[in-house]
Write an enzyme that holds these catalytic residues in place. Structure first.
Site, PDB file in Angstrom:
ATOM      1  N   GLY A 381       0.830  -1.204   0.000  1.00 20.95           N
ATOM      2  CA  GLY A 381       0.000   0.000   0.000  1.00 20.95           C
ATOM      3  C   GLY A 381       0.857   1.244   0.000  1.00 20.95           C
ATOM      4  N   PRO A 383       2.463   4.999   1.173  1.00 22.28           N
ATOM      5  CA  PRO A 383       3.024   5.420   2.467  1.00 22.28           C
ATOM      6  C   PRO A 383       1.949   6.019   3.367  1.00 22.28           C
ATOM      7  CG  PRO A 383       4.352   6.230   0.637  1.00 22.28           C
ATOM      8  CD  PRO A 383       3.105   5.682   0.035  1.00 22.28           C
ATOM      9  N   GLY A 384       2.100   5.786   4.666  1.00 20.47           N
ATOM     10  CA  GLY A 384       1.238   6.436   5.642  1.00 20.47           C
ATOM     11  C   GLY A 384      -0.073   5.751   5.935  1.00 20.47           C
ATOM     12  N   VAL A 385      -0.263   4.501   5.453  1.00 23.94           N
ATOM     13  CA  VAL A 385      -1.539   3.823   5.724  1.00 23.94           C
ATOM     14  C   VAL A 385      -1.453   2.919   6.953  1.00 23.94           C
ATOM     15  CG1 VAL A 385      -2.307   3.900   3.333  1.00 23.94           C
ATOM     16  CG2 VAL A 385      -0.968   1.952   4.115  1.00 23.94           C
ATOM     17  N   GLY A 386      -0.275   2.845   7.598  1.00 25.27           N
ATOM     18  CA  GLY A 386      -0.154   2.099   8.847  1.00 25.27           C
ATOM     19  C   GLY A 386       0.371   0.694   8.703  1.00 25.27           C
ATOM     20  N   LYS A 387       1.182   0.435   7.680  1.00 23.92           N
ATOM     21  CA  LYS A 387       1.691  -0.929   7.466  1.00 23.92           C
ATOM     22  C   LYS A 387       2.641  -1.336   8.581  1.00 23.92           C
ATOM     23  CE  LYS A 387       3.388  -0.015   3.386  1.00 23.92           C
ATOM     24  NZ  LYS A 387       3.011   1.394   3.247  1.00 23.92           N
ATOM     25  N   THR A 388       3.588  -0.457   8.925  1.00 26.66           N
ATOM     26  CA  THR A 388       4.584  -0.803   9.946  1.00 26.66           C
ATOM     27  C   THR A 388       3.953  -0.897  11.329  1.00 26.66           C
ATOM     28  OG1 THR A 388       6.269   0.340   8.639  1.00 26.66           O
ATOM     29  CG2 THR A 388       6.796  -0.146  10.930  1.00 26.66           C
ATOM     30  N   SER A 704      -2.805   1.554 -18.943  1.00 33.24           N
ATOM     31  CA  SER A 704      -4.150   1.881 -18.450  1.00 33.24           C
ATOM     32  C   SER A 704      -4.586   3.302 -18.779  1.00 33.24           C
ATOM     33  CB  SER A 704      -4.220   1.670 -16.935  1.00 33.24           C
ATOM     34  OG  SER A 704      -3.345   2.535 -16.255  1.00 33.24           O
ATOM     35  N   LYS A 747      -7.652   3.242  -7.593  1.00 27.54           N
ATOM     36  CA  LYS A 747      -8.133   4.259  -8.537  1.00 27.54           C
ATOM     37  C   LYS A 747      -9.488   4.817  -8.120  1.00 27.54           C
ATOM     38  CE  LYS A 747      -5.530   2.332 -12.420  1.00 27.54           C
ATOM     39  NZ  LYS A 747      -5.579   1.584 -13.691  1.00 27.54           N
TER      40      LYS A 747
END
Length: 801
Positions: A381, A383-388, A704, A747
């Site tokens: 995903g 950056p900044g979506v909380g993966k870590t 696309s 998208k």
């Protein structure tokens, strides 16, 4: 003379069979057709006598047949060391020696020793293999000796080298050197005699026999003997060196024992001995695997014999410290309370239902089966979506230790697998180092930014990770530094990535991909209210009484001050507000603050993000597309313009090869529909067309954007604007079909964030659309198309507008 005797006569000095009454053989005595006797690893030279052991029934019958006829046999050496199951004439050299059988002596069960006298060199002409006892028609080759000065000089040189070999070799009697001097007048017999006595390889013997001139044979044999002489000298030198080293080691060991005894009498403790005792005690307390225990014991024994000031001493001590500090059999017990795990995940993260369900499912199966292998999960995903932070929450929910390594920019394979101990300053790789930090062999192990691994001349770290991330192989992961098997099967590996296109295909195949596309406005509001604002208030030393955010403020911050898929920028803006309030409270300018739309600009300044869709699409030739980047889903604007020229088509915007080809296909489709779009017939002959995708400094590629490029060109050439509340995506073909594309969720999220109301998608992406959350689709109208004519029908406004 009897043909069979019980024992052959031997001389102790020469060590070979000696025949009394050797026969002179003339050319006329030898028949033209002879019995064949194959030889293994042995070449019989003319004018020499050698004993040959015959241990096969076939060869013994051949000898009996030859004795019954003329006592002559044709000997040819096998080309290969191993005798083939089915022997053919091609397995024998065609050049050999006619031999006279002197004696046949039984030597063991089923074996005989045959004394053969080489008569003449012979070449095989015709083989008769119809019976088990082969026959061969031969051409006898008479060897003439040149009496030139060159031959005489080579003969003397050969005798000189051979005598040196005899003196240096412990296996040859000294009297042999005198025998060679007696043969000086017969160079051919001399060199054949030496070749029979000195140990030469079978291939070298055959090559010597094949030389046509005596001079060539002499030169070749001198070269072989010179090589043998160098080997003998080198062997003697090595033996003397080894003996000296051994004597020195014995002396050092004796002195060391004396030194220990002296220190004991003086009451002084040997530092090395005390260190060794300490290490042995630590080893006894630890539960190491058998291989690791044996290796540690060997290294401790080595440590005893090395001086403490030696560099090798510190290398061994560091290695032992690593072995002792690793958690070989230390692990944390999983907390399998499913309800508790669900609460922890909900406390730390908003939404993310798919990920939370996957963790609960793992715990449920683990509760039923204790030996379940840990999954390899990859969060993909922007950056900044909380993966870590999600990895930390998973570790807390499981009750495991958490450890993280960043793989961004790693280019050296040794950073993963470690350096070998031959290197100065060698250390284990990042995997083993992280396991040591965790202090348990079953932590939650986060491999951050796995898509940003690089490869160069030092190796490919992604290839080194293949073993780590394979549950079937990582049970015996071998770090180069430790050189011991370490079990990683209990570790729960979680990788994070922004995109999967740059990842190693084999690495991608080993992981379970879970996509985190980003958050819509409503989700960001909830995340800010439940997590970001309380965290920033706490970090800045304030409480909920000091500062409050009105509900209408958060959507404004999200839409007018941030443009992202995650919430990292949103948290920065909240921190900026809280920081300014903290300063005012610290300076006693105010006691509390309420953030509303009226005072928001005082804290954050003027608006930073502006909606561009309506402004950009106000003129013909501009269409809004949807794309996926490493930062998540984004809207892109494709602009087209025309100018007087000579039918040129320009494409700019840092586009890749695939995207340029899509632009060319889009132009061809528009030209093919010129009448339908009411484009003048001579327009393309008198004008140039320029297609541009803004943000030209950012590289772009992929098919696309084909639908968007086609729509922008059609809008320009028809003079009809594109709807300003519409965005689109899809690949096109020259036949006008619209093909499916990827990244639908990202998208759609980008379209919703940008305020788009209508989205054109390929019809074959209908299944992806059905998988989206209802909250994400709310307020959006989706138009599914299968060809470009349907796109134009929905995208272009009437000409009078």
């Amino acid at each position: 003379m009897p043909l069979f005797e019980k024992k052959p006569d031997k001389t102790k000095e020469e060590g070979i069979l000696t025949i009394e009454g050797d026969q002179e053989v003339s050319r006329d005595d030898i028949p033209s057709e002879l019995v064949v006797l194959p030889l293994r690893k042995t070449v019989l030279f003319p004018r020499t006598i050698i004993p040959v052991v015959i241990d096969t029934p076939r060869s013994q019958k051949a000898v009996e047949k030859a004795l019954a006829e003329s006592r002559f046999v044709a000997t040819f050496m096998l080309k290969h060391k191993k005798v083939p199951e089915v022997l053919t004439p091609q397995d024998l050299y065609s050049l050999g020696t006619v031999a006279l059988i002197h004696k046949v002596v039984p030597v063991a069960k089923g074996a005989q020793m045959v004394a053969l006298q080489g008569a003449m060199k012979a070449e095989a002409l015709h083989w008769d293999v119809r019976t088990p006892i082969w026959r061969v028609a031969v051409r006898l080759l008479e060897e003439k000796v040149s009496q030139s000065k060159n031959t005489q000089a080579l003969t003397k040189s050969l005798i000189n080298v051979a005598q040196k070999v005899i003196v240096q070799s412990p296996f040859l009697p000294r009297e042999m050197g005198v025998l060679l001097e007696q043969l000086e007048d017969d160079p051919l017999k001399l060199l054949y005699t030496i070749a029979s006595l000195i140990r030469l390889k079978a291939g070298e013997q055959q090559k010597l026999l094949q030389f046509k001139t005596t001079e060539a044979k002499l030169r070749y044999l001198i070269r072989l003997l010179s090589r043998e002489l160098e080997f003998i000298k080198l062997g003697g030198k090595i033996q003397s060196t080894v003996k000296e080293e051994f004597n020195r080691a014995q002396r050092e060991a004796f002195l060391r024992q004396r030194l220990k005894a002296i220190k004991k009498e003086l009451g002084e403790e040997d530092p090395v001995e005390s260190e060794v005792k300490e290490l042995q005690q630590r080893l006894r307390r630890l539960k190491l695997p058998p291989e690791a225990r044996k290796q540690a014991e060997n290294e401790i024994k080595r440590l005893e014999t090395i001086h403490p000031l030696s560099g090798e001493h510190q290398v061994i001590r560091t290695y032992l410290d690593w072995i002792f500090s690793l958690p070989w059999n230390v692990f944390t017990k999983d907390n399998l309370d499913l309800e508790r795990a669900g609460k922890i995940l909900d406390q730390d993260h908003y939404d993310l239902k798919e990920i939370k369900e996957r963790i609960i499912e793992y715990l449920a199966v683990r509760k039923l089966r204790q030996d379940l292998k840990s999954p390899i999960i990859c969060f993909v995903g922007p950056p900044g979506v909380g993966k870590t932070s999600l990895g930390k929450s998973i570790a807390r929910a499981l009750g495991r230790k958490f450890v993280r390594i960043s793989l961004g920019g790693v280019r050296d394979e040794a950073e993963i697998r470690g350096h070998r101990r031959t290197y100065v300053g060698a250390l284990p790789g990042k995997i083993i180092q992280a396991i040591k930090r965790a202090g348990s062999n079953n932590p939650v192990f986060m491999l951050d930014e796995i898509d940003k691994i690089g490869a160069d001349f030092r190796g490919d770290p992604a290839a080194a990770l293949l073993e780590v991330l394979d549950p079937e192989q990582n049970v015996a992961f071998r770090d180069h530094y430790l050189d011991l098997d370490y079990d990683l099967s209990r570790v729960m590996f979680i990788a994070t990535a922004n995109v999967i296109e740059t990842m190693h295909p084999a690495l991608l195949d080993r992981m379970e991909i879970i996509e985190i596309p980003g958050y819509i406005e409503e989700e960001k509001v909830q995340i800010a209210r439940q997590y970001l604002i309380p965290r920033q208030i706490k970090e800045h030393g304030l409480t909920g009484r000091h500062i409050k955010f009105r509900d209408e403020v958060l959507p404004v911050i999200i839409n007018e001050y941030t443009k992202e898929a995650g919430v990292r920028g949103l948290e920065r803006q909240i921190a900026k507000i809280v920081r300014k309030v903290a300063r005012q409270i610290a300076q006693k300018e105010r006691k509390t603050a309420t953030i509303s739309l009226r005072n928001l600009r005082k804290f954050l300044g003027p608006q930073k993000v502006f909606p561009e869709v309506k402004r950009r699409t106000a003129v013909p030739g501009v269409a809004t597309g949807l794309a996926v980047t490493s930062a998540g889903g984004e809207i892109i604007f494709v602009e087209a313009t025309a100018m007087p020229g000579r039918k040129r088509f320009l494409v700019t915007g840092s586009l890749g090869k695939v995207m340029k080809e899509s632009a060319q296909a889009a132009l061809s489709l528009v030209r093919s529909r010129a009448k339908k779009l009411q484009i003048k017939e001579d327009f393309f002959d008198r004008n140039d067309i320029h297609l541009h995708v803004p943000a030209g400094a950012v590289p772009k590629d992929g098919p696309s954007a084909g639908v968007t490029m086609f729509t922008a060109l059609a809008s320009l050439l028809s003079g009809r604007c594109v709807r300003n509340d519409l965005a689109m995506t899809g690949e096109i073909t020259l036949s006008g079909l619209v093909l499916p594309v990827g990244g639908i969720k990202q998208k759609v999220l980008a379209a919703k964030t940008a305020g788009i109301k209508n989205v054109i998608l390929p019809e074959k992406n209908k299944g992806h659309l059905e998988e989206l959350d209802p909250e994400l689709k709310e307020g959006l109208n989706f138009v599914l198309v299968s060809n470009v004519d349907q796109v134009l029908a929905h995208a272009l406004l009437p000409a009078n507008n």
